[in-house]
Design a protein around this motif. Sequence first.
Motif, short mmCIF file in Angstrom:
data_model
loop_
_atom_site.label_atom_id
_atom_site.label_comp_id
_atom_site.label_asym_id
_atom_site.label_seq_id
_atom_site.Cartn_x
_atom_site.Cartn_y
_atom_site.Cartn_z
N GLY A 34 0.80 -1.21 0.00
CA GLY A 34 0.00 0.00 0.00
C GLY A 34 0.83 1.27 0.00
N PRO A 35 0.25 2.39 -0.47
CA PRO A 35 0.95 3.67 -0.42
C PRO A 35 1.37 4.07 0.99
CG PRO A 35 -1.00 3.82 -1.81
CD PRO A 35 -1.07 2.50 -1.12
N ASP A 36 0.63 3.60 2.00
CA ASP A 36 0.96 3.96 3.38
C ASP A 36 1.88 2.95 4.04
OD1 ASP A 36 -0.89 1.94 3.43
OD2 ASP A 36 -2.41 3.04 4.56
N GLN A 37 2.40 1.98 3.28
CA GLN A 37 3.30 0.98 3.84
C GLN A 37 4.74 1.21 3.41
OE1 GLN A 37 0.98 -2.35 2.42
NE2 GLN A 37 0.23 -2.79 4.48
N VAL A 38 5.03 2.43 2.94
CA VAL A 38 6.40 2.84 2.66
C VAL A 38 6.64 4.16 3.40
CG1 VAL A 38 5.67 3.97 0.52
CG2 VAL A 38 8.07 3.44 0.86
N LEU A 39 7.75 4.24 4.10
CA LEU A 39 8.10 5.44 4.85
C LEU A 39 8.91 6.37 3.95
CD1 LEU A 39 8.36 7.07 7.51
CD2 LEU A 39 10.41 5.71 8.01
N VAL A 40 8.57 7.65 3.95
CA VAL A 40 9.27 8.64 3.15
C VAL A 40 10.02 9.59 4.08
CG1 VAL A 40 9.07 10.53 1.49
CG2 VAL A 40 7.64 8.48 1.25
N LEU A 41 11.30 9.78 3.80
CA LEU A 41 12.14 10.72 4.53
C LEU A 41 12.63 11.80 3.58
CD1 LEU A 41 14.47 8.10 6.33
CD2 LEU A 41 12.30 9.02 7.19
N VAL A 42 12.87 12.97 4.10
CA VAL A 42 13.55 14.03 3.36
C VAL A 42 14.77 14.43 4.19
CG1 VAL A 42 13.42 16.38 2.45
CG2 VAL A 42 11.45 14.87 2.27
N ASN A 43 15.96 14.26 3.62
CA ASN A 43 17.20 14.45 4.38
C ASN A 43 17.20 13.67 5.68
OD1 ASN A 43 18.28 16.09 2.43
ND2 ASN A 43 18.11 17.99 3.59
N GLY A 44 16.60 12.47 5.63
CA GLY A 44 16.59 11.59 6.79
C GLY A 44 15.52 11.89 7.80
N LYS A 45 14.67 12.89 7.57
CA LYS A 45 13.62 13.25 8.52
C LYS A 45 12.25 12.82 7.96
CE LYS A 45 16.86 15.22 10.89
NZ LYS A 45 17.42 14.56 12.09
N ARG A 46 11.40 12.30 8.84
CA ARG A 46 10.10 11.77 8.43
C ARG A 46 9.26 12.84 7.73
NH1 ARG A 46 6.12 7.80 9.93
NH2 ARG A 46 7.68 6.70 11.17
N ARG A 47 8.79 12.52 6.54
CA ARG A 47 7.92 13.40 5.76
C ARG A 47 6.46 13.17 6.15
NH1 ARG A 47 7.66 18.03 2.48
NH2 ARG A 47 6.06 17.76 0.89
N HIS A 48 5.67 14.23 6.21
CA HIS A 48 4.27 14.11 6.56
C HIS A 48 3.47 13.51 5.42
CE1 HIS A 48 4.63 17.97 4.47
NE2 HIS A 48 3.38 17.79 4.08
N GLN A 49 2.36 12.87 5.74
CA GLN A 49 1.46 12.30 4.75
C GLN A 49 0.48 13.36 4.26
OE1 GLN A 49 -0.29 8.87 6.73
NE2 GLN A 49 1.31 7.53 5.92
N THR A 50 -0.32 12.99 3.26
CA THR A 50 -1.35 13.88 2.76
C THR A 50 -2.60 13.73 3.63
OG1 THR A 50 -2.37 12.29 1.26
CG2 THR A 50 -0.49 13.54 0.43
N ALA A 51 -3.49 14.70 3.50
CA ALA A 51 -4.76 14.63 4.22
C ALA A 51 -5.75 13.72 3.52
CB ALA A 51 -5.35 16.04 4.36
N LEU A 52 -5.55 13.47 2.23
CA LEU A 52 -6.50 12.71 1.44
C LEU A 52 -6.40 11.22 1.73
CD1 LEU A 52 -8.57 12.65 -0.96
CD2 LEU A 52 -6.59 12.16 -2.43
N ILE A 53 -7.55 10.60 1.91
CA ILE A 53 -7.61 9.15 1.98
C ILE A 53 -8.36 8.67 0.74
CG2 ILE A 53 -9.73 9.10 3.38
CD1 ILE A 53 -8.30 6.70 4.87
N HIS A 54 -7.80 7.69 0.07
CA HIS A 54 -8.34 7.23 -1.21
C HIS A 54 -9.52 6.29 -0.95
CE1 HIS A 54 -4.78 8.96 -3.03
NE2 HIS A 54 -4.05 8.28 -2.19
N ILE A 55 -10.70 6.67 -1.39
CA ILE A 55 -11.90 5.89 -1.09
C ILE A 55 -12.58 5.35 -2.34
CG2 ILE A 55 -12.32 7.09 1.09
CD1 ILE A 55 -14.47 8.71 -0.35
N ASN A 56 -12.04 5.65 -3.52
CA ASN A 56 -12.65 5.15 -4.75
C ASN A 56 -11.93 3.91 -5.25
OD1 ASN A 56 -14.89 7.11 -5.77
ND2 ASN A 56 -13.28 8.43 -4.98
N SER A 57 -12.41 3.36 -6.35
CA SER A 57 -11.92 2.07 -6.84
C SER A 57 -10.62 2.24 -7.61
CB SER A 57 -12.97 1.40 -7.73
OG SER A 57 -12.56 0.10 -8.06
#
Length: 893
Positions: A182-205
Motif C-alpha cells: 500500500g501507499p501507506d506501507q512505505v516510509l518517506v524521509l527528506v534528508n533523513g527526517k520523516r515526511r508528513h502524509q497527505t490529508a487525502l484518503i483514497h476511497i474510490n476504486s
Amino acid sequence: MRNRVCLTGIFVLFFVAFAGPAGAQDSTVMTGLVTTKDDGLSLPAATVSIPALNVSATTDAQGRYSLPLPPGRTSGTVELRVTFAGLSPVILQVRLQPGTVTQDVALGLTFSEQITVGSRAPGAEAQKAVPVDVISAAQLQSTGVTETMQAIQALAPSFNFPRPTVSDGTDAVRPATLRGLGPDQVLVLVNGKRRHQTALIHINSTIGRGSTGVDLNAIPISAIERIEILRDGAAAQYGSDAIAGVINIVLKSGVSRPNVSLRLGGNVGSFTETEGADRRFRDGGAVDASGSYGFKLGGGTLSIAAELRDNKGTNRAGFDTRDQLRAGDAKTNQVQQPNTHWGDGKERDVLTFANIEMPLFDAKTSSFYAFGGYSRRTSSAGGNFRRALDATDWPTIYPLGFLPLIEPVIVDGSVAAGVRGVKSKWFWDFSGEFGHNRLDYYITNSLNVSLGPTIPPNHTDFYSGALAFDQFVANADVSRGVDIGLAGPLNVAMGLEVRRERYEIIAGEPDSYRNAGFLNQFGGLAAPGAQVFPGFRPGNAVNTSRSNVGAYIDTEGDFTKMLRLGFAGRFEHYTDFGNTADGKVSARFQPDKRFLVRGAVSTGFRAPSLGQSYFSAVSTNFILLGGVFQPVEVGTFTVSSPQARVLGATDLTPEQSRHFTGGFVVNPTPAFEITTDVYRIDIADRIVLSDNFTGGRITDLLTPLGASGARFFTNAIDTRTTGVDVTAAYTFDMASSGNFRLSSAYNHNKTALVRVLPTPPALVGFENTLFSSIPPNDIERRRFTCAQPQDSFRLNGEFTRRHFGANVHENLYGKYCSLEAVDQTYSASWVTDFETFYRAGASTLTFGIQNAFNKFPDKMIPAVAFNNIRTFPRNSPYGFNGRFLYGRISYRF
C-alpha cells in the motif's frame, strides 16, 4: 516491434557516428587533496574511491591521495566518491585523460542517517546488507518527466505509479506503491527526517483504496540531489510505515551555479475506442519551468529550487452511445462528444524548496541546518457526465446535460530545523519538523438537484469542504564508533522521537450537502448535495489528534574482515493504540571483493492513520447493479460510529509484519555489477476499506441516516508478498570515443491472501460481504493480488560524447487484472522512451519522446466500458495518454 527495432537502430547509428577507435592503453593516476569545506584544513584518513572500477585509497597525514586506475581507463567520465566519518560524502563526475588527473575535494559538516538509508554507520559501503537503490539527479532528468513519482517509476521497477481518473481527489493526489504494497506501507524521509502524509484518503476504486500516503509530487525534481530507495523492512530502524521499505529524498546542498530550464510538450497520436472507432488526439499541452541555485550565506550555504507547471490534461474517453436529450436520440443529438473526461486532469502547480546549513561557533564542530518547502497545486478533473434526461440534471439549467468538475486546491508546506555536531567522538543531532497538507474541494459546473430548476436558488459552483493533516516530529539522535576488539569499530546509534499528528475534516457550505426539498424533474426524490462530490456535513467534521513516543538502538560493525552484522530494536507508544516493539538483524558476508552475500530478518508495524480512524463522508458511487451503472449514495462511517457498529465494525489495530530478504552482489569485472535479492513480506491485520454494503435490508437500515449504502475500515485480511529484484549495470570503456552505459532492473512481485475476516454475524443474510474475495464478485481480492503488474523490467542505455548524449529507456509493464465489476486481464506492454541532448556552452538543448510507439493498454471490454465511454483501465501502470513529445532548454549561468 518493427518500430522499436528502428528506434534501437537509430540509437546505434548515433553511437557509431560519434564513436571512434579506442585510444592507446596508457595509464591514468588520479591525485588530489582532501580538506574540510569550512576551514580548509587537510583531512587525513578520508576514503577516496571509484566504485565502478573497484579502486580506492586513503588520504595520508597531509590529506593527499593517489589513486592508480586500471590499465586502459584513460578517458571518459567516472564517479569519484570521497567519504569521512561525520562529514558529508562528496560524489563527483571526473573526466579522465592519460597521465595524471588532479581532483581536490572539500567535505562539509554533517552527521546521522540523513545521507544514506539502511545504515547509520558513517561512510558505510555502497553495497550494504540490504538492497538500496540510488537514483541521481542526472538520472531523474534523463526520464524527461517533471513529476517526482513518475520519474522514480521510470527507473525503479519495484515502484508503481498508475494515473487514475474519475476518482475524486485521487485524480490530483495519485497514490504510488513499492513492491506491490500500500501507499501507506512505505516510509518517506527528506534528508533523513520523516515526511508528513497527505490529508487525502483514497476511497474510490483505485490502487491504494482505503489508504493515504506521502505525495512526493509536492517536492520539485529541481530540488533533489538524489533519491535513495531502501527495499527492505525498516520499522525497527525508522518507525511506523516502513513495511515495504524507505524512500529518502536527499536535497541539493552547497554551492552550485544558477540553473534554469524550460520544457514544452504535448501528446500526439491516435487510439481506438471500445466499439472500434479510431480517434486522433493532440492534447496534454505542458509548460514546465524550473530552476535551482546554491550560494554562500555567511559561513554556510543556502540552496533553493522552484518549479512552475501548467499541464492542460488529456482525454481518451469514447463517444457516449446512450440517448442524451430524449429517448431514441442516441448518436443523433446535439451533445458534443466526448461528453466525459477520461484521462489526466488539468494542473497548475507552484513548488519551492530550500536547504540551508550554517556552522556554529569558531570551532565549527557543530552546525545549524534547516530545510523545507511550499507548494500550491490546483487541479481540474471531471466526474461522470449527467445527461439532460437523467434525474441528476435540471434541463432548465443545463439543457444539454453537464460534466461536473472537481477542482481541488492542495497546499503543502514543511519546515525542519536542527543542530548537530560532534563531542567526545559522539555525533549528535537534535531536530524538529512540522508538515502541513490541506485539500480544499471546489466543485464547478454542477448543481444541487434538491435546490430546484432555477438559478437562484440553485447555483453551479460549490465549496464542499476540506481535509487537513498536520505532523510535528522532534528527534534526538546520537552515534559513535566503539572499539570492542572486532575487525572494525562497532557503530552504536540511539535516539528518541516524539510525534504528534492532527487530522481535520472541515464542513462545506450548506448548499453543497443539504436537501432543500425539491423533487427531481421526474417527480422522484432528488439527490441532495453538489453533483459529483456532495460536501462534508457538520456531522462529518472532526478535529482530532494523537501522539506517540519512540526509542531505538541500532548497532552495526565488522565482526570479522568478511562478516558485517547489524542489530536494531525500536519501541513505540501511541496514545490511541498502546505499545509496539520491533527488531531487525542484518548480515553481509564478503569473502572476496568481487562477491558478497547479504540478508536481513525484521518485524514491522503500521499504525492506523487518523484518516482511517476518523474519516466519514457520503459520496456518489456509480455501481454496476443489474448490468447497469447506477448512482448510489455510499456513506463511509468511522468504526466507532453507531452506523458502523450496527454493521459489525470493531476497533482498528496496527498492522504487523515480518520481512525476510536475502541476496548477493557480484562484480565479475570493475565495469560490471549484478545484484539479486529475494524477499518475503507477511502482513497480519491489514487495514482495508470494506465492500460497499448496499441493497435490500441494508438500504432500509441506512435510509434514515441519509445514505443507501455504507462501508467502514477494518483489519480484514492477512497477506503474503514474495518476490525477487535483479539489477545489472555495465560501463563500456570507449576511451576518447565517449561513454556508454547499460543498466537493467527487474522486479517480480506476487501477493496472496492468507486470511480473510468473515462477514460479521450482524450482516449474515444481508447478501453482502465484508471483503469481496470469491469470484466473480472479487474486486477487493483482485485489488491486492493482481491489479498491479507482477513483472516489471527497465532497460536503460546511456551514451555521451563531448557535447552530445542520447538515452533509451525500455520499460516492460507485466500483465495485470481489472478493478471493474467484471474481471479482465490486461496484456503486458513494452513502452519506449528516447531522449537526445546537445550542450552548447552554458546551454543544453534536449528533445525527447515518451511512449515513442504510442502504446496503449488493452481496451476495456464492453461490459464495463460504460457505454463506450471508459476506454482504458484506470489502474494501467503507465496511464493511457499515448505518445508525448517534448523539448527542453536549460541554461547554467
